[in-house]
Structure formats: C-alpha cells, structure tokens
Design a protein around this motif. Structure first.
Motif, PDB file in Angstrom:
ATOM      1  N   THR A  87     -50.345   1.590  -1.726  1.00 40.21           N
ATOM      2  CA  THR A  87     -49.205   2.348  -2.277  1.00 40.21           C
ATOM      3  C   THR A  87     -48.674   1.620  -3.506  1.00 40.21           C
ATOM      4  N   ILE A  88     -47.937   2.356  -4.316  1.00 34.68           N
ATOM      5  CA  ILE A  88     -47.360   1.807  -5.533  1.00 34.68           C
ATOM      6  C   ILE A  88     -46.055   2.526  -5.817  1.00 34.68           C
ATOM      7  N   GLU A  89     -45.142   1.803  -6.445  1.00 40.37           N
ATOM      8  CA  GLU A  89     -43.875   2.406  -6.831  1.00 40.37           C
ATOM      9  C   GLU A  89     -43.904   2.783  -8.318  1.00 40.37           C
ATOM     10  N   LEU A  90     -43.386   3.958  -8.632  1.00 37.09           N
ATOM     11  CA  LEU A  90     -43.270   4.421 -10.011  1.00 37.09           C
ATOM     12  C   LEU A  90     -41.800   4.540 -10.379  1.00 37.09           C
ATOM     13  N   GLY A  91     -41.488   4.250 -11.630  1.00 41.40           N
ATOM     14  CA  GLY A  91     -40.121   4.414 -12.096  1.00 41.40           C
ATOM     15  C   GLY A  91     -39.805   5.875 -12.406  1.00 41.40           C
ATOM     16  N   THR A  92     -38.601   6.108 -12.952  1.00 42.05           N
ATOM     17  CA  THR A  92     -38.195   7.465 -13.343  1.00 42.05           C
ATOM     18  C   THR A  92     -38.800   7.805 -14.694  1.00 42.05           C
TER      19      THR A  92
ATOM     20  N   PRO B  20     -39.165   9.039 -18.266  1.00 41.48           N
ATOM     21  CA  PRO B  20     -38.272   9.424 -19.365  1.00 41.48           C
ATOM     22  C   PRO B  20     -38.605  10.810 -19.931  1.00 41.48           C
ATOM     23  N   PHE B  21     -39.774  11.323 -19.580  1.00 40.84           N
ATOM     24  CA  PHE B  21     -40.178  12.649 -20.040  1.00 40.84           C
ATOM     25  C   PHE B  21     -39.824  13.749 -19.046  1.00 40.84           C
ATOM     26  N   GLY B  22     -39.240  13.357 -17.901  1.00 42.31           N
ATOM     27  CA  GLY B  22     -38.884  14.352 -16.902  1.00 42.31           C
ATOM     28  C   GLY B  22     -40.033  14.761 -16.008  1.00 42.31           C
ATOM     29  N   LEU B  23     -41.116  13.966 -15.966  1.00 43.47           N
ATOM     30  CA  LEU B  23     -42.230  14.283 -15.083  1.00 43.47           C
ATOM     31  C   LEU B  23     -41.835  14.047 -13.629  1.00 43.47           C
ATOM     32  N   GLY B  24     -42.222  14.956 -12.774  1.00 40.67           N
ATOM     33  CA  GLY B  24     -41.988  14.754 -11.357  1.00 40.67           C
ATOM     34  C   GLY B  24     -42.985  13.769 -10.770  1.00 40.67           C
ATOM     35  N   ALA B  25     -42.546  12.957  -9.817  1.00 37.40           N
ATOM     36  CA  ALA B  25     -43.427  11.954  -9.210  1.00 37.40           C
ATOM     37  C   ALA B  25     -44.514  12.656  -8.402  1.00 37.40           C
TER      38      ALA B  25
END
Length: 766
Positions: free
Chosen positions: A570-575, A577-582
């Motif tokens: 698993t990996i964590e992604l930040g928010t 800045p382009f508004g892409l959904g995780a």
C-alpha cells in the motif's frame, strides 16, 4: 366601368399637376448659385446615405457566404465501414490575438477526398496553410514555432471564411490521432460541433458576434447622423424657399400645388443622389477587400444587396428627404400671408433645463448609493441615457442665456451686441444643428470609456490571483510530456492513464491510475516510497481489495500493462492540486498513451508559450483549461468600431452644421444689406455672423465635454476605478473635437466674409 373611371380620374389629376411638376423641374435645374449649392449638397448627402445603407444591408449576405464556405469544408463522418482511411480533428488555437484553426489529418492517400480550396492534404510532417497564416509566420515567432513542417500547399479562397483567416491542415501519424477524430467520407455539410477548449471567455463574446456588432455600428453611428444630414440638406435655404412657396400661394396656387413644386424639387435631387451613390457602391465594394471591422473581414465577392432591398432603401431615402422638405414648408404653404422674413422666435421653454437637471442628478446620485448595487447601476445607466436625450433640449436655453451678459454690458463692442441680439432673436436656429454633434461627442466619449475599461480587463497581466492554472492535454504520450516539460518544468507536469477494472468475480470495481512515480508526485503532490515498476493499493481507498485477485479490464488498455493482479503493498497519496480523485490502485510505470496535467503560470505570455509548444508536441490533442480563443469582438475591435463610428458620426454632424451655417450666412445677406448701406463696417458684420455660429459650437462642445468628464468621474466612483485609468481613452475624442472645431471655424468664417458683400440684385431689392 370602374377601371375606366379610375384611369380617367388619374389622367385628370396628372394633367392638373403637370404644370406644377414642370415648374419644380425648372426650379431644380435653372436655379441660381445658392439653389445649385443646395442641389449639390442634397445630392451628395443622399449619395453618401445610400452607400452607407447598402453597406449595412450587405452584411447578412457576407455572413451567409462565410457560413456556406464553413459548411463546404466541414467533414462528413463515414457511416458503417469507412470508405477511406482519412481521419480529421479540428482544434482551436489562438496566436497574436487571433483565432487559429488547426486541422489535424491522418491516413491521407491519393484517393482521399479533399476540402474546398486545398489541392491535396498533407502527409505526416507536412502542412497546408492559409495565405494570412504564411504572412503571419514571416513576422511572428509564436506562429512560426507552431508549424516546423514542410509547406506543401496554400489554401485558396473557396476554403477560407475571409482573407485574413488563420487555418492550417497538419499531417500527423495515425497513432497520434485520438479516438474522437472523425473518419471522413466527404466534405460539405452543416458545421459539426467541435471542442474548442474555450473557457473563461465572456458570454457577451457569444452574443456580440462580429456581424451583429457591425450591423449595430451601422445603425447606431451612421443612420441617425445620416438622418440629421439629410434633414439639414433638405431644409437648406429654408427661409427663401418658404417665401417662394408663399408667393405661389398668393398668386393662386393651392396648398397641394405649391407642395408639389417643393416635393418635385427635393425629390428629383435626392433621386439623382441615390442613383450616383448606387453607381458608386459596386466599385467601392470591389476595393473593400483590405477593409475590416475588428475581426470581421470579407471577400469583395461576398458583398451584394438584393434588388428589393436596394429599391426599398432608395425609395426610403428619397421619401424621407421629400417628407422633411414638405413638412418644413407646411406653415408657409398653408398660411402664406403669415410668412414674413426674419420673424422673431420666442424664448426657449423653462422646462428644458429642468429635464436636463433631473438626468444629471440621476447620474450624480449613482455615486452615493453604494449599499445598493442594483440601484446604483440603474441610476448610472438611466442618468447617462437621459443626459444624452435631454442634451439637445438644453442647448437653446444655454445659448439664449449666455447672450444676456453681452446685452446688459453697456460698453460691449458693437459686433458682440449685434451677435447677442441675433442669437436671442432666433435662439433655436443654430443650437438645433449643433445638438447632433454634441450628442455624438457625449455618446462617443461614454462608449470609449466603456471599451477602454473592457480592454484593460482583457489585457490584464494576470488572468487570476492564483500563481498557476491547470492545463490538460488529452490523448498523448510520454514523448510529448517530456517536450512540454522543457516549457513548464519537470516538476510541474505529469502523464497518467485512467484504467477501469473489476475483480475476477465481478464483485468490486477498481479505479486504477497508471503513471511513473515522478508523475504521481506531481499529480498528487506527494507519493512517498513509490518505486517505478511496482503496483500499490492506496491507503484509505483500496485496502479492502483482495490481495492477488485477478483484474479484468473494463476500459481500453494496452497489452503493456505490467500488473493485472491486486498488489499487497500500500502507499499513501497526497491531495491532488489538479482535483484528481484518489484511485483504488496505482501502477508505477509510464503509459503508452494518456493525458497530461500541467501547472502553467497564470500570465498570458506563459499560456502563449504553452499552447505553442502543445501545437508542436501534440498537434492532434485537445487542450482543456483556461484559454481565450478570440472569436467574437475583442477590446481592440470594439474600440476600433467605436472610433470609426464616432469619426463618421461627428464628421456627418460637422458637415450638417457647416452646410447649414454657410447657407444661413448666405441667406442673411438681405438682413445685412441695410447695415452695409448705412455704413456699418464689414468687419463688424463678419464678426457678428461668425460669432453667432461659433458660440453655438463652443457651447455645445463645451457642455458635451463637461458631461463626458462628469461621466468619467461617476464611472470611477461606481466601478471603483481611478480616473487616471479612464482619461487616456478619450484622446481620440479630443483630437477629433479639435479638428472639428478648426474645420467648422474655417467654414463659418469663409461664409461670414461673404454675408455682408453688396450685390446689384440685393441693392435693387433693398
């Protein structure tokens, strides 16, 4: 029996009026110098009028011809199995503030259809350009950088909307063509809707199309002043002509017979002027290929007017001139004994300044109603319009009262006292003629302020308060991403591919993003621990996915996808800045095809560089994001239209005033003759005559200038802008006003120097 009666009655009517028609013809042709001057001026006025009206009437035909050429080059999509391998995609761009169409084509063979104006379509690495684009590339680096290809052809007139259209057919490889491209069977249909990538454009740009604004400019700036000019020319030598009609009535002519003479005299001259203007219109149309109204250009061959429209316009102008002449002479024809020379006019009505004061008060009140913006705008708009409408009403009162100090001044020069007495004798004569000029100056000044404000907003150094704007390039590849990284920086651009999948048992939908670790860090601000070549579940999103479960791809994907099972890591992604959904899962590898997201500095210069680079790196890709694609009327075009319209409007007003002032000065020679006979110096008479006209010009233009200044101040308060930002826009108006005053002064002085000269005829008359 009925028809015979009608024909017999018509013959008797024509026979009874035939002598008077003949008299009108004789007066038109055999008049003296002043009559010939009136004839020439009325003829020139109607000639100019028909040319302007025919120009306005030709606008719809020009627009229809342009729409027809657009339809003729529009691709027809193949139905069923493609009959050719030709595919096309239309992408809108802009360069040097002008709209640029890029037609990406692939699959070109010797048998593929070609659009009008193109001999052959380009292969990959080739381009076919419009003449205007070739000329622009010779002087503009941004345009030249967009097309580093071999030019193999030029688009001719059948394939262009207008001579200045910027359009290019660019050959691309089939692999670079996105799925949205049209498989072309032929060309020639109604225009299809294509993606324009145009966001942030004002809604008024869609409504204020060039052809609509051009038509409005004709109506607003030309037709109204033209009516003033025709009315002024039709009533030239009004005093003498009224006396002549009264004499005919006293000699036994009926009212209708006298007016027939008047109508024939005016109508014949107007008809000749219309004929001359109609004959001059085709040569002017053929010479108009280099003319334009902002972005509205045309081919001379597109200019035409239907015979019915020409006939209606011609009849309307002639009838208008006749109606003005007949209506103006109606009192003299109806009451000939009451017609006398130099009758005294009454003082202007006192309600005129009151109406004007209410309009100005509304304009001033708009500056102090801050808490209620709707009321502020209503007061400002209504005050501006009402001021323009009531300005002609207040001018006679203004000129009338300006003469009061000169009359009360005991030691006033004699020429000043004579001028003041004559102005108060007929206070509405010259101010009525200056009113059109004053209104044109006021309306033009307000319009220039609005256009300058609009232009400043459009030319803002920064488009938004944010430091950058998101830009997305659809359906491209890693090579294009690396070339674009040189423009915006590697840390501001990322390539990714969205994939859809389900688990093997179909119980769970899985959203997958495929991108390198570097690009993931750009797209989601951070991706700690990411290794290229690995795949991960996303913490907080895909942790419930069954590890090792087989994935079935539900959206198109290439065979090079390395992972088709749910990973354990698993990996964590930040928010983003382009508004892409995780997503639920990522595959850390470069996709074969995908979409680019980039951060572009929020300045026009940075956006221009970005779009120029995209045109080369991905010529067949759509670009989504803020982009002004100029297709309506830009600020420069609006200012140009207002400037041209104001110039023509003021010029017509100056001509109307000068013509009437000269005619009035010549007509006043009879009134000046007794003064000359008793020894009054000619210089005194000249000064009084010139001053009578110039005082009205000075009063009208001064009042209009004061009102424009007041409007500038009100505008600055209502819209919270500095006065210093608005004043420079009025420089064309200042230059035009100074030039107009000089022209009017010369015309009036020249006419005044002739008003006091005795002639044998006048001496005998007096």
């Amino acid at each position: 029996m009925g028809w015979a009666f009608v024909v017999s009655r018509l013959r008797r009517t024509v026979a009874s009026y035939a002598p008077w028609i003949w008299l009108g013809l004789q007066l038109t042709i055999g008049g003296r110098r002043r009559s010939l001057m009136r004839t020439a001026l009325l003829g020139l006025g109607t000639a100019a009028g028909i040319v302007l009206v025919l120009g306005a009437l030709s606008v719809p035909f020009v627009v229809d011809a342009q729409a027809g050429r657009v339809a003729a080059r529009t691709p027809v999509a193949a139905e069923g199995e493609a009959v050719s391998g030709l595919r096309m995609l239309v992408v809108e761009d802009a360069v040097a503030g002008r709209r640029l169409l890029r037609m990406a084509v692939s699959g070109v063979t010797a048998q593929t259809p070609v659009p009008p104006g193109v001999d052959r379509l380009p292969a990959p690495g080739e381009v076919v350009l419009s003449p205007a684009l070739i000329d622009l590339m010779a002087n503009d680096a941004a345009a030249r950088d967009r097309f580093p290809y071999r030019i193999v052809g030029t688009i001719s007139e059948p394939g262009l909307v207008a001579p200045d259209e910027l359009i290019a057919y660019v050959g691309v490889d089939e692999s670079a063509m996105p799925p949205q491209a049209t498989t072309v069977a032929s060309f020639g249909t109604a225009p299809v809707v294509t993606y324009t990538g145009r966001q942030g454009t004002y809604r008024s740009e869609h409504l204020l199309t060039p052809e609509r604004v051009a038509g409005f400019a004709f109506a607003f700036f030309l037709l109204a002043p033209l009516a003033v000019l025709l009315g002024a020319c039709a009533r030239l030598s009004a005093t003498v002509r009224d006396q002549r009609l009264a004499a005919l009535r006293i000699l036994g002519a009926s009212t209708r017979q006298a007016q027939v003479v008047n109508a024939v005299e005016t109508g014949l001259v107007a008809a000749v002027g219309v004929a001359v203007g109609s004959a001059a219109f085709p040569p002017l149309a053929r010479a108009s290929g280099s003319w334009s109204f902002g972005r509205f250009h045309w081919f001379p061959e597109d200019i035409r007017v239907s015979p019915i429209a020409w006939l209606v316009a011609s009849i309307t102008i002639v009838v208008f001139a006749v109606v003005v002449a007949v209506a103006g002479a109606a009192p003299a024809a109806a009451r000939p004994l009451a017609t006398r020379r130099a009758g005294t006019s009454g003082a202007p009505s006192r309600w005129r300044p009151l109406a004007f004061g209410v309009a100005v008060a509304a304009l001033l009140t708009s500056t102090v109603t801050g808490p209620w913006p709707s009321v502020t705008l209503l007061l400002f708009a209504s005050g501006t319009v009402a001021t323009a409408l009531t300005l002609p009403l207040v001018l006679p009162s203004l000129v009338y009262h300006l003469m009061t100090p000169a009359i009360r001044w005991r030691n006033a020069p004699m020429w000043l006292r004579l001028m003041a007495r004559r102005v108060r004798h007929s206070p509405a004569l010259v101010p009525r003629l200056v009113a059109g000029l004053a209104v044109a100056v006021f309306v033009g000044g307000v319009a220039l302020i609005g256009a300058a404000n609009y232009g400043r907003e459009q030319r803002a150094d920064r488009i938004t308060d944010a430091a950058w704007l998101p830009q997305q390039v659809l359906h491209t590849n890693g090579d294009a991403a690396r070339r674009l990284a040189d423009v915006v920086g590697a840390d501001n651009i990322g390539l990714h591919q969205y994939l859809g999948a389900t688990t093997q048992d179909g119980t769970r939908h899985v959203a997958v993003i495929r991108a390198t670790c570097h690009d993931l860090a750009v797209l989601f601000d951070t991706a700690p621990g990411c290794r290229d070549g690995a795949s991960y579940r996303i913490a907080g999103r895909g942790e419930d996915l069954p590890v090792g479960a087989q994935l079935a791809w539900t959206e198109p994907s290439d065979d090079a996808v390395s992972a088709n099972r749910v990973p354990a890591e698993t990996i964590e992604l930040g928010t983003s800045p382009f508004g892409l959904g995780a997503p639920d899962m990522i595959i850390a590898e470069e996709p074969t095809t995908g979409d680019i997201l980039a951060k572009v500095a929020a300045t026009p210069e940075a956006l221009d560089r970005w779009y120029a680079a995209v045109a080369v790196a991905a010529p067949a890709s759509f670009v989504q994001g803020y982009r002004e694609v100029p297709s309506g009327f830009d600020a420069g075009a609006i200012i140009t239209l207002i400037g041209v319209g104001l110039t023509i409007s003021v010029a017509i007003g100056l001509v109307a005033f000068s013509v009437t002032a000269v005619d009035r000065s010549l007509a006043s020679r009879r009134a000046n003759m007794p003064l000359t006979i008793v020894g009054v110096p000619r210089r005194l008479i000249w000064a009084a005559e010139a001053g009578q006209s110039l005082i009205a010009v000075a009063a009208g233009l001064s009042l209009a200038s004061i009102l424009v200044g007041l409007t500038v101040w009100s505008w600055s308060r209502v819209f919270d802008q500095a006065v210093s930002d608005l004043v420079p826009a009025l420089s064309p108006l200042t230059l035009l006003g100074l030039g107009g005053i000089g022209a009017v002064t010369i015309a009036v002085v020249c006419a005044s120097t002739r008003s006091g000269r005795p002639t044998p005829e006048l001496l005998r008359h007096e």
